[in-house]
Design an enzyme around this catalytic site. Sequence first.
Site, PDB file in Angstrom:
ATOM      1  CG  HIS A  28      -1.817   1.144   1.381  1.00  0.00           C
ATOM      2  ND1 HIS A  28      -3.137   1.130   0.965  1.00  0.00           N
ATOM      3  CD2 HIS A  28      -1.613   2.384   1.912  1.00  0.00           C
ATOM      4  CE1 HIS A  28      -3.692   2.303   1.234  1.00  0.00           C
ATOM      5  NE2 HIS A  28      -2.790   3.088   1.813  1.00  0.00           N
ATOM      6  CD  GLU A  29       1.836   3.664   3.743  1.00  0.00           C
ATOM      7  OE1 GLU A  29       2.121   4.758   3.214  1.00  0.00           O
ATOM      8  OE2 GLU A  29       0.794   3.485   4.408  1.00  0.00           O
ATOM      9  CG  HIS A  62      -6.379   6.309   0.229  1.00  0.00           C
ATOM     10  ND1 HIS A  62      -6.414   7.120   1.343  1.00  0.00           N
ATOM     11  CD2 HIS A  62      -5.342   5.456   0.427  1.00  0.00           C
ATOM     12  CE1 HIS A  62      -5.442   6.776   2.160  1.00  0.00           C
ATOM     13  NE2 HIS A  62      -4.763   5.768   1.634  1.00  0.00           N
ATOM     14  CG  HIS A  97       0.195   6.245  -0.340  1.00  0.00           C
ATOM     15  ND1 HIS A  97      -0.933   6.670  -1.011  1.00  0.00           N
ATOM     16  CD2 HIS A  97      -0.254   5.711   0.840  1.00  0.00           C
ATOM     17  CE1 HIS A  97      -2.006   6.394  -0.280  1.00  0.00           C
ATOM     18  NE2 HIS A  97      -1.630   5.802   0.838  1.00  0.00           N
TER      19      HIS A  97
HETATM   20  N1  TQI Z   1      -1.534   5.477   7.019  1.00  0.00           N
HETATM   21  C1  TQI Z   1      -2.266   6.274   6.103  1.00  0.00           C
HETATM   22  C2  TQI Z   1      -2.214   5.618   4.698  1.00  0.00           C
HETATM   23  O1  TQI Z   1      -1.125   5.257   4.251  1.00  0.00           O
HETATM   24  C3  TQI Z   1      -1.687   7.668   5.989  1.00  0.00           C
HETATM   25  C4  TQI Z   1      -2.582   8.537   5.169  1.00  0.00           C
HETATM   26  C5  TQI Z   1      -3.765   9.025   5.527  1.00  0.00           C
HETATM   27  C6  TQI Z   1      -2.386   8.925   3.824  1.00  0.00           C
HETATM   28  N2  TQI Z   1      -4.310   9.740   4.492  1.00  0.00           N
HETATM   29  C7  TQI Z   1      -3.493   9.686   3.462  1.00  0.00           C
HETATM   30  C8  TQI Z   1      -1.378   8.707   2.915  1.00  0.00           C
HETATM   31  C9  TQI Z   1      -3.630  10.212   2.176  1.00  0.00           C
HETATM   32  C10 TQI Z   1      -1.508   9.236   1.637  1.00  0.00           C
HETATM   33  C11 TQI Z   1      -2.636   9.979   1.268  1.00  0.00           C
HETATM   34  O2  TQI Z   1      -3.265   5.505   4.104  1.00  0.00           O
HETATM   35  S1  TQI Z   1      -2.204   4.217   7.781  1.00  0.00           S
HETATM   36  C12 TQI Z   1      -3.599   1.279   5.521  1.00  0.00           C
HETATM   37  C13 TQI Z   1      -4.918   0.723   5.152  1.00  0.00           C
HETATM   38  C14 TQI Z   1      -2.324   2.904   6.683  1.00  0.00           C
HETATM   39  C15 TQI Z   1      -3.535   2.389   6.348  1.00  0.00           C
HETATM   40  O3  TQI Z   1      -1.264   3.851   8.778  1.00  0.00           O
HETATM   41  O4  TQI Z   1      -3.519   4.568   8.218  1.00  0.00           O
HETATM   42  C16 TQI Z   1      -2.471   0.711   5.035  1.00  0.00           C
HETATM   43  C17 TQI Z   1      -1.184   2.330   6.211  1.00  0.00           C
HETATM   44  F1  TQI Z   1      -5.208   0.953   3.903  1.00  0.00           F
HETATM   45  F2  TQI Z   1      -4.946  -0.561   5.305  1.00  0.00           F
HETATM   46  F3  TQI Z   1      -5.842   1.220   5.913  1.00  0.00           F
HETATM   47  C18 TQI Z   1      -1.243   1.235   5.367  1.00  0.00           C
HETATM   48 CL1  TQI Z   1      -2.526  -0.688   4.040  1.00  0.00          CL
HETATM   49 ZN    ZN Z   2      -2.976   5.056   2.192  1.00  0.00          ZN
END
Ligand code: TQI
Ligand code: ZN
Length: 169
Positions: free
Chosen positions: A126-127, A136, A130
């Site tokens: 996922h990261e 998303h 980004h």
């Molecule tokens: N971190 C968020 C994410 O990576 C950080 C974030 C929030 C973000 N809003 C954003 C990044 C907008 C970019 C653009 O989405 S998290 C998941 C999932 C997170 C969440 O720690 O909440 C994953 C990290 F999708 F599973 F909820 C990895 Cl896979």
């Molecule tokens: Zn994300």
Amino acid sequence: HYTFFPGTPVWPESRRDLTYAFNPDNALTDTVKSIFTSAFERWATVTKLTFTQTESYSTADLKIAFFAGDHGDGEPFDGVLGTLAHAFSPPSGRFHLDSEENWVISGDISTSSLASSIDLESVAVHEIGHLLGLGHSSVEEAIMYPTIQSRTRKVELASDDIEGIQQLY
Ligand code: TQI
Ligand code: ZN
Ligand code: ZN
């Protein structure tokens, strides 16, 4: 459906062979490093991008680091659950993970004893999305969907993720 960051930032044509490195302070095992290698491979197979590990953290395009709490970028981590990791849009290359999570690096997460266990490869895939410029997705099966069920492993790109990244690269 997939989205991009505002302004659609991407790695430029001249930087499609990207290097990645791990923060030397984290002293990660080869097993942990190999999880990231697998995660990069999933994106490499559907694009013209390549990802090569380097020992030179200072010069790597993509810098992977585990931190706890406030680590100086204005986005502090929060202990178990909540924010798990964050990555910044191109051409930042910064990829940070919360070292206080109960990361699962191998084995079957669905039978993990800890309710708070998080599958490292799922978060890494996922990261990396980004890091490459994907925002998303509204498609629940997509890697870029903004929530994940606890104790779930989700590492296979969905057609929505593939269409999104192929739009960029
Ligand atoms: N971190 C968020 C994410 O990576 C950080 C974030 C929030 C973000 N809003 C954003 C990044 C907008 C970019 C653009 O989405 S998290 C998941 C999932 C997170 C969440 O720690 O909440 C994953 C990290 F999708 F599973 F909820 C990895 Cl896979
Ligand atoms: Zn994300
Ligand atoms: Zn950070």
